[in-house]
Design an enzyme around this catalytic site. Sequence first.
Site, PDB file in Angstrom:
ATOM      1  N   CYS A   1       0.828  -1.230  -0.229  1.00 40.11           N
ATOM      2  CA  CYS A   1      -0.042   0.155  -0.094  1.00 40.11           C
ATOM      3  C   CYS A   1       0.692   1.418  -0.033  1.00 40.11           C
ATOM      4  CB  CYS A   1      -1.022  -0.127   1.139  1.00 40.11           C
ATOM      5  SG  CYS A   1      -1.808  -1.513   1.175  1.00 40.11           S
TER       6      CYS A   1
ATOM      7  N   HIS B   1      -2.945   7.691   6.106  1.00 39.83           N
ATOM      8  CA  HIS B   1      -3.172   6.457   5.632  1.00 39.83           C
ATOM      9  C   HIS B   1      -4.627   6.022   5.842  1.00 39.83           C
ATOM     10  CE1 HIS B   1      -2.160   2.940   3.509  1.00 39.83           C
ATOM     11  NE2 HIS B   1      -2.225   2.168   4.694  1.00 39.83           N
TER      12      HIS B   1
ATOM     13  N   HIS C   1      -9.854   1.841  -0.078  1.00 43.31           N
ATOM     14  CA  HIS C   1      -8.379   1.639  -0.097  1.00 43.31           C
ATOM     15  C   HIS C   1      -8.009   1.327  -1.271  1.00 43.31           C
ATOM     16  CE1 HIS C   1      -4.402   1.104   1.137  1.00 43.31           C
ATOM     17  NE2 HIS C   1      -4.707   0.187   1.917  1.00 43.31           N
TER      18      HIS C   1
END
Length: 396
Positions: A164, A292, A326
Site C-alpha cells: 500500500c 493512511h 483503499h
Amino acid sequence: MSATTPFAIAAHTATCATGSGRAALRAALRDGRSGLRRNDFPHTALATWIGRVDGVEDVALPAPLAGWDCRNNRLAWLGLQQDGFLDAVAAARARLGAARVATVVGTSTSSIGATEEAYRRLDAEARFPDELARPIVHTPHSLGDFVQRALALEGPAVTVATACSSSAKVFAQAARLLDAGFADAAVVGGVDTLCGSVLYGFNALELVAAEPCRPFDAARRGLSLGEAAGFALLVRGDVAPDAPRLLGYGESSDAHHMSAPHPDGLGARLAMQAALDRAGLAAGDIDYLNLHGTATPANDRVEAAVVAALFPDTLHASSTKGWTGHTLGAAGILEAVVALGAIEHGELPGTLGLETPDPVCGPQIRREPAARPVRHAMSTSFGFGGNNCALVFGRA
C-alpha cells in the site's frame, strides 16, 4: 540528513471511484459524496462496499498497445488521458528527449486479474487461452512497461511493489534518479484494480468491512477496497515556477509483521520525521495531513497515536478513503493528489464516515472539512511488512 531537491510537479491527475480527473475528485470531496458502492465486481460474492471505477471495461487501448490489454492497463490508459497529462508528458519528452524522462510507477497486484481469468479458462491441456498467453500481462512490471510504452519514453523504467505504500515510494525513487543525474524528469504514479485476489485476500485477513469504511471511528470494522490510477510529472529546474513542489520524503521498513503495523508506530513516525527533515520543516509547519486511515482497528489506532504525539493540535488531518476506498498500490499517488489539491485550492477534506472518534484520536484528526490557505501538506502511506512512506509537498 541531506535536504531533498525541490522538484516541480508540472502536471498531476487522478481517476478513482469518484470519477475521472482531478475536478471530479475535488467536487466529491467538497460535497461529501462518496464513490463507494455495494460490491458488484464479477466473480466475487463478498458482502462489502467497493470503490469501483466506472467505464474501465469499455476502454480500448490503442492498437500498438493491444498486447498489454488487461483491466489494470485499461485503467492506466483512462487515467493518463485526464487533466492534460498526455500533453504535459509530450512537451517534456520533446524538450528533454525521451531518454531523459524516467518512468517510476507503483502497484500491488498489477495485472493479476488477467492471470486469474487465464486460470479460470484453462483448456483441456491446462494451457492459457491464446488471447491471454501474453507473458507481459502476467508479471509485476506489466504496469511500468505499459506506461513507458504508452508515453513513448526511453529513460529508466521501474515498477515499485511495496503493497500500500507503492505509489508513494515512487516519488522517493524518482527523486533519487533525478538527483543522481539518470533523468531530468520522471513520470511517477500508480494503478491498482479490483480483482478476486484482492477482495478475497483481504477478506481472509479479516480486514474487510461489510459496511462502508469508517476511518478513525470508534465503531470501525475494516476497510473498503477500491481501485484508482494516478500520475504526476516531476521535473528538474524552474520550468514550472508556479507549480507545487515535492519538498521531502521519508521511508522506513520496520518489518514488524507481515500485515500488522508496529504497535508503537515506530516505522510510521520514522518516515514522517524523515520527510520533515528532508524538507527542512518542523511538524508545526504542516497545514494539512492526508492520513493512511484505512479504517482497520489496528492501523487507525497506531496512526492516530503517532499523529497526536508528533503534530500540534492545530493540524488538520483526515482520511479520504471513505470517498475512494483503499486503493492499495494506487493509494499513495491518489492521496498525494488530494494533498496537492489542498495546496492549490485551500480546501481541506474532512473524514467521511467518522461519527464518533476513537478516544485515541487527538484533535488533529478532523471530521469536518475546512477552507484556509495551505502552504505545506503531507501524505502518508503504510504497506505490508512495514514498508512506510511519507511525502511533503509545498509551494516554492
